[in-house]
Design a protein around this motif. Structure first.
Motif, mmCIF file in Angstrom:
data_model
loop_
_atom_site.group_PDB
_atom_site.id
_atom_site.type_symbol
_atom_site.label_atom_id
_atom_site.label_comp_id
_atom_site.label_asym_id
_atom_site.label_seq_id
_atom_site.Cartn_x
_atom_site.Cartn_y
_atom_site.Cartn_z
ATOM 1 N N ARG A 192 -0.364 0.150 5.405
ATOM 2 C CA ARG A 192 0.200 -1.225 5.702
ATOM 3 C C ARG A 192 -0.602 -1.724 7.045
ATOM 4 O O ARG A 192 -0.781 -3.025 7.063
ATOM 5 N N GLU A 193 -1.157 -0.743 7.794
ATOM 6 C CA GLU A 193 -2.272 -1.114 8.788
ATOM 7 C C GLU A 193 -3.311 -1.830 8.423
ATOM 8 O O GLU A 193 -3.746 -2.904 8.849
ATOM 9 N N LEU A 194 -3.732 -1.389 7.089
ATOM 10 C CA LEU A 194 -5.045 -1.778 6.763
ATOM 11 C C LEU A 194 -4.765 -3.230 6.188
ATOM 12 O O LEU A 194 -5.664 -4.250 6.210
ATOM 13 N N ASN A 195 -3.596 -3.253 5.566
ATOM 14 C CA ASN A 195 -3.113 -4.630 4.972
ATOM 15 C C ASN A 195 -2.854 -5.662 6.192
ATOM 16 O O ASN A 195 -3.333 -6.791 5.816
ATOM 17 N N GLU A 196 -2.425 -5.160 7.262
ATOM 18 C CA GLU A 196 -1.972 -6.211 8.277
ATOM 19 C C GLU A 196 -3.414 -6.791 8.811
ATOM 20 O O GLU A 196 -3.768 -7.848 9.117
ATOM 21 N N LYS A 197 -4.644 -5.851 8.922
ATOM 22 C CA LYS A 197 -5.719 -6.214 9.445
ATOM 23 C C LYS A 197 -6.689 -6.905 8.600
ATOM 24 O O LYS A 197 -7.920 -7.402 9.050
ATOM 25 N N SER A 198 -6.438 -6.966 7.263
ATOM 26 C CA SER A 198 -7.395 -7.753 6.326
ATOM 27 C C SER A 198 -6.770 -8.667 5.429
ATOM 28 O O SER A 198 -5.232 -8.757 5.446
ATOM 29 N N ASP A 199 -7.196 -9.420 4.661
ATOM 30 C CA ASP A 199 -6.681 -10.188 3.670
ATOM 31 C C ASP A 199 -6.170 -9.514 2.104
ATOM 32 O O ASP A 199 -5.768 -9.908 1.507
ATOM 33 N N THR A 200 -6.992 -8.263 2.293
ATOM 34 C CA THR A 200 -6.649 -7.539 1.015
ATOM 35 C C THR A 200 -5.203 -7.387 0.645
ATOM 36 O O THR A 200 -4.418 -6.709 1.454
ATOM 37 N N ALA A 201 -4.793 -7.652 -0.641
ATOM 38 C CA ALA A 201 -3.502 -7.232 -1.096
ATOM 39 C C ALA A 201 -3.394 -5.754 -1.548
ATOM 40 O O ALA A 201 -4.194 -5.330 -2.090
ATOM 41 N N PHE A 202 -2.100 -5.249 -1.679
ATOM 42 C CA PHE A 202 -1.753 -3.889 -1.931
ATOM 43 C C PHE A 202 -0.951 -3.963 -3.081
ATOM 44 O O PHE A 202 0.182 -4.418 -2.757
ATOM 45 N N ILE A 203 -1.118 -3.444 -4.051
ATOM 46 C CA ILE A 203 -0.157 -3.217 -5.344
ATOM 47 C C ILE A 203 0.151 -1.872 -5.630
ATOM 48 O O ILE A 203 -1.014 -1.341 -6.035
ATOM 49 N N PHE A 204 0.921 -1.430 -5.488
ATOM 50 C CA PHE A 204 1.203 0.152 -5.890
ATOM 51 C C PHE A 204 2.642 0.474 -6.324
ATOM 52 O O PHE A 204 3.571 -0.369 -6.458
ATOM 53 N N SER A 205 2.352 1.444 -7.579
ATOM 54 C CA SER A 205 3.648 1.777 -8.327
ATOM 55 C C SER A 205 3.930 2.887 -7.684
ATOM 56 O O SER A 205 3.491 3.717 -6.850
ATOM 57 N N THR A 206 5.339 3.026 -7.901
ATOM 58 C CA THR A 206 6.135 4.362 -7.312
ATOM 59 C C THR A 206 7.400 4.392 -7.868
ATOM 60 O O THR A 206 8.156 3.510 -8.272
ATOM 61 N N HIS A 207 8.140 5.790 -7.867
ATOM 62 C CA HIS A 207 9.496 5.710 -8.121
ATOM 63 C C HIS A 207 10.248 6.593 -6.832
ATOM 64 O O HIS A 207 11.241 6.831 -7.243
ATOM 65 N N ASP A 208 9.530 6.528 -5.697
ATOM 66 C CA ASP A 208 9.623 7.324 -4.864
ATOM 67 C C ASP A 208 10.461 6.188 -3.702
ATOM 68 O O ASP A 208 9.799 5.473 -3.108
ATOM 69 N N SER A 209 11.373 6.414 -3.188
ATOM 70 C CA SER A 209 12.397 5.619 -2.247
ATOM 71 C C SER A 209 11.771 5.676 -0.833
ATOM 72 O O SER A 209 11.542 4.582 -0.253
ATOM 73 N N ARG A 210 11.071 6.616 -0.496
ATOM 74 C CA ARG A 210 10.182 6.688 0.780
ATOM 75 C C ARG A 210 9.005 5.835 0.696
ATOM 76 O O ARG A 210 8.478 5.393 1.860
ATOM 77 N N VAL A 211 8.693 5.596 -0.409
ATOM 78 C CA VAL A 211 7.594 4.635 -0.495
ATOM 79 C C VAL A 211 7.948 3.067 -0.671
ATOM 80 O O VAL A 211 7.373 2.340 0.165
ATOM 81 N N ILE A 212 9.037 2.888 -1.464
ATOM 82 C CA ILE A 212 9.761 1.409 -1.536
ATOM 83 C C ILE A 212 9.943 0.863 -0.166
ATOM 84 O O ILE A 212 9.839 -0.448 0.015
ATOM 85 N N LYS A 213 10.458 1.663 0.957
ATOM 86 C CA LYS A 213 10.700 0.967 1.952
ATOM 87 C C LYS A 213 9.764 0.227 2.905
ATOM 88 O O LYS A 213 9.985 -0.198 3.807
ATOM 89 N N TYR A 214 8.572 0.859 2.418
ATOM 90 C CA TYR A 214 7.336 0.105 3.222
ATOM 91 C C TYR A 214 6.743 -1.247 2.679
ATOM 92 O O TYR A 214 6.006 -1.813 3.017
ATOM 93 N N ALA A 215 7.582 -1.480 1.423
ATOM 94 C CA ALA A 215 6.944 -2.671 1.015
ATOM 95 C C ALA A 215 7.458 -4.105 1.479
ATOM 96 O O ALA A 215 8.356 -4.074 1.976
ATOM 97 N N LYS A 216 6.420 -5.059 1.432
ATOM 98 C CA LYS A 216 6.844 -6.586 1.713
ATOM 99 C C LYS A 216 7.502 -7.241 0.660
ATOM 100 O O LYS A 216 8.260 -7.734 0.792
ATOM 101 N N GLU A 217 6.844 -7.059 -0.608
ATOM 102 C CA GLU A 217 7.466 -7.590 -1.824
ATOM 103 C C GLU A 217 7.678 -6.410 -2.885
ATOM 104 O O GLU A 217 7.275 -5.164 -2.764
ATOM 105 N N LYS A 218 8.819 -6.483 -3.492
ATOM 106 C CA LYS A 218 9.325 -5.701 -4.576
ATOM 107 C C LYS A 218 9.329 -6.153 -5.898
ATOM 108 O O LYS A 218 10.024 -7.394 -5.871
#
Ligand code: ADP
Ligand code: MG
Length: 227
Positions: A192-218
């Motif tokens: 998330r920090e790397l994403n805030e500091k740059s224009d790079t988009a992050f797309i990641f797959s997961t089935h883990d609720s601990r991970v989903i809560k960090y998402a900006k889009e779902k």
């Protein structure tokens, strides 16, 4: 979202495996837009099509039907040179099992894409790798080999390697599946920090609720469809 550039657009993408009675619709008419600076999770149960979607965006497999646009340009999946070029320059890929090269240390692993790209001299490569080691909090581990790194540290090296050519997007297929809770949280916060500091988009797959809560889009997948 309005003024942000669209990096990736999928239009009515299908990916089928097998034929007739054994036909599997791994992706079934998926349309999706991803903007710069996105932090998007693709969630869904096992077999819902997450890896298929990410592999299509990483140009590792082609769609059966539909179109994919990258920064406005229609992707020609049969043009292997162009796909390889996009993969090197525009996309960083992070794997669940890290996929570091065992005979290279952390710093050398991060430099691998630069070796392939050949557009920096040794000093520049050295500087770029040091910047990334610092960005992922591993300056002290630069000379350590993968067997001397923890799972969380290995994934940090893999993320640094994915970022080294300044891609427009990082694709990560279940990047925390092999990590414990503490490392999962730390890696997500760092991304998330790397994403805030740059224009790079992050797309990641997961089935883990601990991970989903960090998402900006779902986006949620079920049986190859967005729900
Ligand atoms: P997920 O990553 O969400 O678990 P996948 O994209 O791996 O889902 O798989 C979606 C569906 O496509 C599943 O039914 C899977 O069995 C099938 N599938 C994936 N890859 C192949 C393949 N190479 N050959 C045949 N079927 C496949
Ligand atoms: Mg998968």
């Amino acid at each position: 979202m309005k003024n942000k550039k669209i990096i990736i657009e999928m239009k009515n993408v299908c990916r089928h495996y097998g034929k007739e009675h054994s036909l599997v619709k791994a992706l079934d008419n998926v349309s999706l837009q991803v903007h710069e600076k996105s932090f998007l999770t693709i969630s869904g149960p096992s077999g819902s099509g997450k890896s298929t979607l990410l592999n299509i965006l990483g140009f590792l497999i082609n769609p059966t039907e539909g179109e994919v646009f990258f920064e406005g340009e229609k992707m020609e999946y049969h043009d292997y040179d162009e796909m390889a070029d996009f993969r090197l320059n525009k996309i960083g890929i992070v794997f669940q099992s890290f996929n570091l090269i065992p005979v290279l240390n952390a710093k050398e692993n991060i430099q691998v894409p630069l070796m392939i790209k050949k557009d920096m001299n040794d000093n520049e490569k050295d500087k770029r790798a040091d910047e990334l080691l610092e960005a992922v909090g591993l300056s002290k581990q630069a000379r350590q080999y993968p067997t001397q790194l923890s799972g969380g540290e290995k994934q940090r090296v893999a993320i640094a390697r994915a970022l080294v050519c300044n891609p427009s997007v990082i694709l990560a297929d279940e990047p925390t599946a092999n990590l414990d809770t503490k490392n999962t949280e730390d890696i997500l916060k760092m991304m998330r920090e790397l994403n805030e500091k740059s224009d790079t988009a992050f797309i990641f797959s997961t089935h883990d609720s601990r991970v989903i809560k960090y998402a900006k889009e779902k986006v949620q997948l079920r049986d190859g469809k967005i729900v």
